[in-house]
Design a protein around this motif. Structure first.
Motif, PDB file in Angstrom:
ATOM      1  N   HIS A 205      -9.458  -4.690   8.310  1.00 28.18           N
ATOM      2  CA  HIS A 205     -10.005  -3.932   7.454  1.00 28.18           C
ATOM      3  C   HIS A 205     -10.237  -4.311   5.820  1.00 28.18           C
ATOM      4  CE1 HIS A 205      -8.518   0.270   5.796  1.00 28.18           C
ATOM      5  NE2 HIS A 205      -8.331  -0.409   4.986  1.00 28.18           N
ATOM      6  N   ASP A 206     -10.613  -3.307   5.466  1.00 26.33           N
ATOM      7  CA  ASP A 206     -12.316  -3.787   4.506  1.00 26.33           C
ATOM      8  C   ASP A 206     -11.832  -4.260   3.143  1.00 26.33           C
ATOM      9  OD1 ASP A 206     -12.671  -1.535   3.860  1.00 26.33           O
ATOM     10  OD2 ASP A 206     -14.725  -1.758   4.278  1.00 26.33           O
ATOM     11  N   ARG A 207     -10.532  -3.579   3.077  1.00 23.87           N
ATOM     12  CA  ARG A 207      -9.987  -3.258   1.326  1.00 23.87           C
ATOM     13  C   ARG A 207      -8.353  -3.793   1.342  1.00 23.87           C
ATOM     14  NH1 ARG A 207     -11.744   3.301   1.925  1.00 23.87           N
ATOM     15  NH2 ARG A 207      -9.966   2.467   3.187  1.00 23.87           N
ATOM     16  N   ARG A 208      -8.302  -3.688  -0.099  1.00 23.48           N
ATOM     17  CA  ARG A 208      -6.371  -4.454  -0.236  1.00 23.48           C
ATOM     18  C   ARG A 208      -6.397  -3.140  -0.229  1.00 23.48           C
ATOM     19  NH1 ARG A 208      -4.628  -6.309  -6.107  1.00 23.48           N
ATOM     20  NH2 ARG A 208      -3.113  -7.421  -5.166  1.00 23.48           N
ATOM     21  N   VAL A 209      -4.406  -3.784   0.793  1.00 19.70           N
ATOM     22  CA  VAL A 209      -3.183  -2.921   1.341  1.00 19.70           C
ATOM     23  C   VAL A 209      -2.323  -2.811   0.516  1.00 19.70           C
ATOM     24  CG1 VAL A 209      -2.003  -1.838   2.992  1.00 19.70           C
ATOM     25  CG2 VAL A 209      -4.232  -2.383   3.648  1.00 19.70           C
ATOM     26  N   GLN A 210      -2.054  -2.126  -0.194  1.00 22.50           N
ATOM     27  CA  GLN A 210      -0.332  -2.246  -0.718  1.00 22.50           C
ATOM     28  C   GLN A 210       0.418  -1.425  -0.607  1.00 22.50           C
ATOM     29  OE1 GLN A 210      -1.695  -2.218  -5.178  1.00 22.50           O
ATOM     30  NE2 GLN A 210      -1.286  -4.623  -5.203  1.00 22.50           N
ATOM     31  N   VAL A 211       1.189  -1.494  -0.683  1.00 19.17           N
ATOM     32  CA  VAL A 211       2.810  -0.545   0.346  1.00 19.17           C
ATOM     33  C   VAL A 211       3.662  -0.436  -0.687  1.00 19.17           C
ATOM     34  CG1 VAL A 211       4.798  -0.022   2.162  1.00 19.17           C
ATOM     35  CG2 VAL A 211       1.903  -1.174   2.684  1.00 19.17           C
ATOM     36  N   THR A 212       4.118  -0.012  -1.749  1.00 24.19           N
ATOM     37  CA  THR A 212       5.251   0.052  -2.485  1.00 24.19           C
ATOM     38  C   THR A 212       5.905   1.205  -1.788  1.00 24.19           C
ATOM     39  OG1 THR A 212       4.105   1.956  -3.494  1.00 24.19           O
ATOM     40  CG2 THR A 212       3.395  -0.371  -4.254  1.00 24.19           C
ATOM     41  N   ILE A 213       7.430   1.189  -2.296  1.00 22.54           N
ATOM     42  CA  ILE A 213       8.656   2.742  -2.215  1.00 22.54           C
ATOM     43  C   ILE A 213       8.581   2.309  -4.413  1.00 22.54           C
ATOM     44  CG2 ILE A 213      10.636   2.896  -1.959  1.00 22.54           C
ATOM     45  CD1 ILE A 213      10.645   1.600   0.794  1.00 22.54           C
TER      46      ILE A 213
ATOM     47  N   PRO B 263      -3.198   9.057  14.538  1.00 21.21           N
ATOM     48  CA  PRO B 263      -4.444   8.396  13.054  1.00 21.21           C
ATOM     49  C   PRO B 263      -4.800   6.952  13.518  1.00 21.21           C
ATOM     50  CG  PRO B 263      -2.281   9.929  12.948  1.00 21.21           C
ATOM     51  CD  PRO B 263      -2.397   9.714  14.290  1.00 21.21           C
ATOM     52  N   GLN B 264      -5.524   6.526  12.626  1.00 19.00           N
ATOM     53  CA  GLN B 264      -5.846   5.221  11.631  1.00 19.00           C
ATOM     54  C   GLN B 264      -4.844   4.693  11.229  1.00 19.00           C
ATOM     55  OE1 GLN B 264      -9.211   5.148  10.122  1.00 19.00           O
ATOM     56  NE2 GLN B 264     -10.561   5.686  11.693  1.00 19.00           N
ATOM     57  N   ARG B 265      -4.153   3.895  11.362  1.00 16.07           N
ATOM     58  CA  ARG B 265      -3.588   2.960  11.207  1.00 16.07           C
ATOM     59  C   ARG B 265      -3.011   1.368  10.924  1.00 16.07           C
ATOM     60  NH1 ARG B 265      -2.334   4.594  15.273  1.00 16.07           N
ATOM     61  NH2 ARG B 265      -1.881   3.826  16.827  1.00 16.07           N
ATOM     62  N   GLN B 266      -3.061   0.734  10.158  1.00 19.62           N
ATOM     63  CA  GLN B 266      -2.989  -0.795   8.998  1.00 19.62           C
ATOM     64  C   GLN B 266      -1.688  -1.118   9.201  1.00 19.62           C
ATOM     65  OE1 GLN B 266      -4.299   1.701   7.006  1.00 19.62           O
ATOM     66  NE2 GLN B 266      -6.219   1.808   8.031  1.00 19.62           N
ATOM     67  N   TYR B 267      -2.041  -2.699   9.793  1.00 17.54           N
ATOM     68  CA  TYR B 267      -0.853  -3.609   9.920  1.00 17.54           C
ATOM     69  C   TYR B 267      -1.107  -4.551   9.699  1.00 17.54           C
ATOM     70  CZ  TYR B 267       0.248  -0.771  13.636  1.00 17.54           C
ATOM     71  OH  TYR B 267       1.183   0.333  14.924  1.00 17.54           O
ATOM     72  N   ALA B 268      -0.853  -5.117   8.374  1.00 19.47           N
ATOM     73  CA  ALA B 268      -0.497  -6.399   7.369  1.00 19.47           C
ATOM     74  C   ALA B 268       0.486  -7.871   7.924  1.00 19.47           C
ATOM     75  CB  ALA B 268       0.237  -6.215   6.176  1.00 19.47           C
ATOM     76  N   PRO B 269      -0.449  -8.975   7.717  1.00 21.33           N
ATOM     77  CA  PRO B 269       0.304  -9.666   8.412  1.00 21.33           C
ATOM     78  C   PRO B 269       1.749 -10.022   7.708  1.00 21.33           C
ATOM     79  CG  PRO B 269      -1.802 -10.514   7.481  1.00 21.33           C
ATOM     80  CD  PRO B 269      -1.261  -8.408   6.832  1.00 21.33           C
ATOM     81  N   ARG B 270       2.439 -10.669   8.234  1.00 16.83           N
ATOM     82  CA  ARG B 270       3.836 -10.910   8.046  1.00 16.83           C
ATOM     83  C   ARG B 270       4.140 -11.608   7.071  1.00 16.83           C
ATOM     84  NH1 ARG B 270       8.322 -10.175  10.922  1.00 16.83           N
ATOM     85  NH2 ARG B 270      10.263 -11.171   9.986  1.00 16.83           N
ATOM     86  N   ASP B 271       2.797 -12.836   6.612  1.00 17.78           N
ATOM     87  CA  ASP B 271       3.399 -13.757   5.476  1.00 17.78           C
ATOM     88  C   ASP B 271       3.059 -12.748   4.246  1.00 17.78           C
ATOM     89  OD1 ASP B 271       3.529 -15.843   6.849  1.00 17.78           O
ATOM     90  OD2 ASP B 271       1.640 -16.066   6.866  1.00 17.78           O
ATOM     91  N   ASP B 272       2.490 -11.413   4.119  1.00 24.90           N
ATOM     92  CA  ASP B 272       1.846 -10.610   3.533  1.00 24.90           C
ATOM     93  C   ASP B 272       3.177  -9.352   2.571  1.00 24.90           C
ATOM     94  OD1 ASP B 272      -0.023 -12.489   2.633  1.00 24.90           O
ATOM     95  OD2 ASP B 272      -2.110 -10.753   3.516  1.00 24.90           O
ATOM     96  N   ILE B 273       4.103  -9.676   3.355  1.00 24.52           N
ATOM     97  CA  ILE B 273       4.802  -8.405   3.696  1.00 24.52           C
ATOM     98  C   ILE B 273       6.177  -9.200   3.182  1.00 24.52           C
ATOM     99  CG2 ILE B 273       6.462  -6.280   4.955  1.00 24.52           C
ATOM    100  CD1 ILE B 273       4.298  -6.937   6.861  1.00 24.52           C
TER     101      ILE B 273
END
Length: 57
Positions: free
Chosen positions: A15-23, A43-53
């Protein structure tokens, strides 16, 4: 008779962009290393490395 597709059903792409997840105001994940999963008919989905969560939240 249906013909089988030569395309794989699931493909992974960097994925070529920054992904941020907030609540609310709480940042749960922040990564520039996400992988996008593409699966036919979904639908397409993005998965983040565990170290970034923030797994402790």
């Amino acid at each position: 008779m249906a013909t089988a597709s030569t395309e794989p059903r699931i493909t992974l792409h960097p994925h070529d962009r920054r992904v941020q997840v907030t609540i609310g105001d709480t940042l749960l994940a922040d990564t520039t290393r996400a992988v996008e999963l593409r699966e036919r008919s979904y639908p397409q989905r993005q998965y983040a490395p565990r170290d970034d969560i923030r797994m402790g939240l």
